[in-house]
Design a protein around this motif. Structure first.
Motif, mmCIF file in Angstrom:
data_model
loop_
_atom_site.group_PDB
_atom_site.id
_atom_site.type_symbol
_atom_site.label_atom_id
_atom_site.label_comp_id
_atom_site.label_asym_id
_atom_site.label_seq_id
_atom_site.Cartn_x
_atom_site.Cartn_y
_atom_site.Cartn_z
ATOM 1 N N MET A 1 0.834 -1.187 0.000
ATOM 2 C CA MET A 1 0.000 0.000 0.000
ATOM 3 C C MET A 1 0.876 1.247 0.000
ATOM 4 S SD MET A 1 -2.381 1.038 3.132
ATOM 5 C CE MET A 1 -2.210 2.699 3.593
ATOM 6 N N GLY A 2 0.589 2.187 -0.854
ATOM 7 C CA GLY A 2 1.390 3.383 -0.991
ATOM 8 C C GLY A 2 1.298 4.359 0.170
ATOM 9 N N ASN A 3 0.207 4.320 0.919
ATOM 10 C CA ASN A 3 0.010 5.284 2.007
ATOM 11 C C ASN A 3 0.786 4.948 3.272
ATOM 12 O OD1 ASN A 3 -1.737 6.802 0.462
ATOM 13 N ND2 ASN A 3 -3.545 5.740 1.198
ATOM 14 N N GLN A 4 1.438 3.783 3.332
ATOM 15 C CA GLN A 4 2.163 3.385 4.539
ATOM 16 C C GLN A 4 3.167 4.456 4.966
ATOM 17 O OE1 GLN A 4 -0.002 0.655 5.550
ATOM 18 N NE2 GLN A 4 1.898 0.259 6.581
ATOM 19 N N LYS A 5 3.844 5.070 4.001
ATOM 20 C CA LYS A 5 4.827 6.107 4.322
ATOM 21 C C LYS A 5 4.163 7.320 4.945
ATOM 22 C CE LYS A 5 8.227 4.730 0.917
ATOM 23 N NZ LYS A 5 8.965 5.085 -0.284
ATOM 24 N N LEU A 6 2.952 7.628 4.542
ATOM 25 C CA LEU A 6 2.235 8.758 5.123
ATOM 26 C C LEU A 6 1.899 8.509 6.590
ATOM 27 C CD1 LEU A 6 -0.269 9.617 2.233
ATOM 28 C CD2 LEU A 6 1.767 10.893 2.890
ATOM 29 N N TYR A 7 1.601 7.261 6.922
ATOM 30 C CA TYR A 7 1.247 6.912 8.295
ATOM 31 C C TYR A 7 2.454 6.853 9.222
ATOM 32 C CZ TYR A 7 -3.363 5.491 6.585
ATOM 33 O OH TYR A 7 -4.607 5.466 6.025
ATOM 34 N N LYS A 8 3.625 6.591 8.662
ATOM 35 C CA LYS A 8 4.826 6.354 9.464
ATOM 36 C C LYS A 8 5.095 7.474 10.466
ATOM 37 C CE LYS A 8 9.656 5.099 9.139
ATOM 38 N NZ LYS A 8 10.785 4.875 8.274
ATOM 39 N N GLY A 9 4.981 8.703 10.067
ATOM 40 C CA GLY A 9 5.231 9.832 10.944
ATOM 41 C C GLY A 9 4.163 10.028 12.005
ATOM 42 N N SER A 10 3.086 9.288 11.905
ATOM 43 C CA SER A 10 1.962 9.416 12.842
ATOM 44 C C SER A 10 1.874 8.263 13.831
ATOM 45 C CB SER A 10 0.650 9.479 12.057
ATOM 46 O OG SER A 10 0.684 10.513 11.118
ATOM 47 N N LEU A 11 2.806 7.332 13.768
ATOM 48 C CA LEU A 11 2.709 6.112 14.566
ATOM 49 C C LEU A 11 2.628 6.398 16.068
ATOM 50 C CD1 LEU A 11 2.515 3.089 14.719
ATOM 51 C CD2 LEU A 11 5.009 2.966 14.556
ATOM 52 N N GLN A 12 3.476 7.281 16.573
ATOM 53 C CA GLN A 12 3.429 7.577 18.006
ATOM 54 C C GLN A 12 2.091 8.180 18.407
ATOM 55 O OE1 GLN A 12 6.781 9.821 19.391
ATOM 56 N NE2 GLN A 12 8.220 8.168 18.983
ATOM 57 N N THR A 13 1.565 9.066 17.590
ATOM 58 C CA THR A 13 0.261 9.668 17.883
ATOM 59 C C THR A 13 -0.832 8.613 17.870
ATOM 60 O OG1 THR A 13 1.014 11.748 16.884
ATOM 61 C CG2 THR A 13 -1.360 11.481 17.182
ATOM 62 N N ILE A 14 -0.768 7.693 16.925
ATOM 63 C CA ILE A 14 -1.748 6.607 16.845
ATOM 64 C C ILE A 14 -1.698 5.755 18.114
ATOM 65 C CG2 ILE A 14 -2.301 4.444 15.637
ATOM 66 C CD1 ILE A 14 -1.290 5.897 13.041
ATOM 67 N N ILE A 15 -0.498 5.397 18.532
ATOM 68 C CA ILE A 15 -0.334 4.579 19.742
ATOM 69 C C ILE A 15 -0.874 5.315 20.961
ATOM 70 C CG2 ILE A 15 1.363 3.595 21.336
ATOM 71 C CD1 ILE A 15 3.128 3.061 18.803
#
Length: 112
Positions: A1-15
């Motif tokens: 999926m191409g959007n994975q890179k977009l989510y990467k910077g948000s991982l801590q916020t998601i957690i």
């Protein structure tokens, strides 16, 4: 999926947001909850999740509680008091980021 890179910077916020909503969770539970909430759109790998959890713990934002489940030890993560404050900050930053991106992508219909 191409959007994975977009989510990467948000991982801590998601957690942090998941832990705010669910009190305490273990790693696999976090990955499955994200997968469920995003209808499979976002799959967090162990290689991304655990370094993020360890960083949040090292920064004093998470506490770890170990419990024996069956024959295994399971680490549960929960927010510290500072983690709760940082969650509010991260969510506010995310909302501002999303407003800015929306304005850049679609300036005729910008959110205020």
């Amino acid at each position: 999926m191409g959007n994975q890179k977009l989510y990467k910077g948000s991982l801590q916020t998601i957690i942090l947001k998941l832990l705010e909503s669910n009190d305490k969770m273990y790693g696999y539970e976090i990955t499955q909850h994200v997968k469920e909430l995003t209808k499979g759109e976002l799959n967090i790998t162990e290689g991304a999740l655990y370094p993020a959890l360890h960083k949040l713990e090292a920064d004093g934002l998470l506490d770890v509680e170990v419990a024996k489940v069956g024959n295994r030890l399971r680490k549960y993560y929960k927010l510290t008091e500072n983690g709760t404050k940082e969650t509010a900050n991260k969510l506010a930053e995310m909302q501002e980021f999303l407003r800015t991106m929306h304005h850049l992508v679609n300036p005729k219909f910008s959110l205020k």
